[in-house]
Design a protein around this motif. Structure first.
Motif, PDB file in Angstrom:
ATOM      1  N   SER A  17      19.312  31.437  28.361  1.00  0.00           N
ATOM      2  CA  SER A  17      18.670  32.209  29.422  1.00  0.00           C
ATOM      3  C   SER A  17      19.450  33.473  29.773  1.00  0.00           C
ATOM      4  O   SER A  17      18.893  34.417  30.308  1.00  0.00           O
ATOM      5  N   TYR A  18      20.728  33.510  29.454  1.00  0.00           N
ATOM      6  CA  TYR A  18      21.555  34.654  29.828  1.00  0.00           C
ATOM      7  C   TYR A  18      21.784  35.635  28.680  1.00  0.00           C
ATOM      8  O   TYR A  18      22.584  36.548  28.795  1.00  0.00           O
ATOM      9  N   THR A  19      21.102  35.445  27.536  1.00  0.00           N
ATOM     10  CA  THR A  19      21.261  36.369  26.414  1.00  0.00           C
ATOM     11  C   THR A  19      19.974  37.152  26.193  1.00  0.00           C
ATOM     12  O   THR A  19      18.898  36.740  26.617  1.00  0.00           O
ATOM     13  N   HIS A  20      20.106  38.274  25.502  1.00  0.00           N
ATOM     14  CA  HIS A  20      18.932  39.079  25.170  1.00  0.00           C
ATOM     15  C   HIS A  20      18.093  38.312  24.161  1.00  0.00           C
ATOM     16  O   HIS A  20      18.622  37.729  23.216  1.00  0.00           O
ATOM     17  N   GLN A  21      16.796  38.340  24.352  1.00  0.00           N
ATOM     18  CA  GLN A  21      15.907  37.514  23.535  1.00  0.00           C
ATOM     19  C   GLN A  21      15.499  38.159  22.208  1.00  0.00           C
ATOM     20  O   GLN A  21      15.049  37.473  21.303  1.00  0.00           O
ATOM     21  N   THR A  22      15.653  39.489  22.074  1.00  0.00           N
ATOM     22  CA  THR A  22      15.158  40.152  20.862  1.00  0.00           C
ATOM     23  C   THR A  22      16.181  41.037  20.161  1.00  0.00           C
ATOM     24  O   THR A  22      15.955  41.436  19.027  1.00  0.00           O
ATOM     25  N   ARG A  23      17.269  41.371  20.793  1.00  0.00           N
ATOM     26  CA  ARG A  23      18.272  42.241  20.176  1.00  0.00           C
ATOM     27  C   ARG A  23      19.570  41.494  19.966  1.00  0.00           C
ATOM     28  O   ARG A  23      20.140  40.933  20.892  1.00  0.00           O
ATOM     29  N   ALA A  24      20.035  41.522  18.730  1.00  0.00           N
ATOM     30  CA  ALA A  24      21.284  40.834  18.401  1.00  0.00           C
ATOM     31  C   ALA A  24      22.485  41.662  18.845  1.00  0.00           C
ATOM     32  O   ALA A  24      22.455  42.893  18.807  1.00  0.00           O
ATOM     33  N   TYR A  25      23.510  40.982  19.245  1.00  0.00           N
ATOM     34  CA  TYR A  25      24.763  41.635  19.614  1.00  0.00           C
ATOM     35  C   TYR A  25      25.889  40.625  19.481  1.00  0.00           C
ATOM     36  O   TYR A  25      25.654  39.421  19.337  1.00  0.00           O
TER      37      TYR A  25
END
Length: 137
Positions: free
Chosen positions: A21-29
């Protein structure tokens, strides 16, 4: 960081493979966990983001690619690789992280563009270069 320095492998997945829930859902990093693991000499075991801008940051031996987020599969791969692990690999990963990922290198490049001489930054870079010379292979 104490535990990272003692670890041979640290389990980390791309935010797109292990969505929270605390990470970006579509962009990798890459998170700080990736950088901390490598800076401590550990091999990152997980799923590396496939984006070229991220993949180019890693060197041979920096990561152990797991094909799945399933624990049993990952432990099997880890167990095989554990017998190939050496202290020299940890030292090499530490050295490579200083050469490739150390954030102050980027500030030196910015200083060059602006033609300034940041003395404190140069002193810190000197210490890192000295450390790198000690770690020559």
């Amino acid at each position: 960081m104490t535990f990272n320095r003692q670890a041979k492998f640290i389990l980390v997945f791309s935010n797109l493979k292990h969505i929270s829930s605390y990470t970006h859902q579509t962009r990798a990093y890459l998170t700080g966990r990736w950088m901390d693991a490598l800076a401590c000499g550990a091999i990152v075991a997980g799923i590396v983001p496939s984006e070229p801008s991220i993949a180019r940051l890693f060197w041979d031996g920096a990561t152990l690619d797991l094909e799945s987020t399933e624990i049993e599969k990952g432990l099997g791969v880890n167990e095989k690789e554990l017998s190939n692990w050496t202290a020299e690999k940890a030292t090499y990963n530490y050295k490579q992280s200083l050469e490739c990922l150390y954030w102050r290198w980027r500030f030196i490049e910015i200083a060059k563009v602006f033609q300034i001489t940041p003395k404190n930054l140069l002193n810190e870079i000197y210490l890192v270069e000295h450390k790198l010379n000690e770690l020559k292979f």
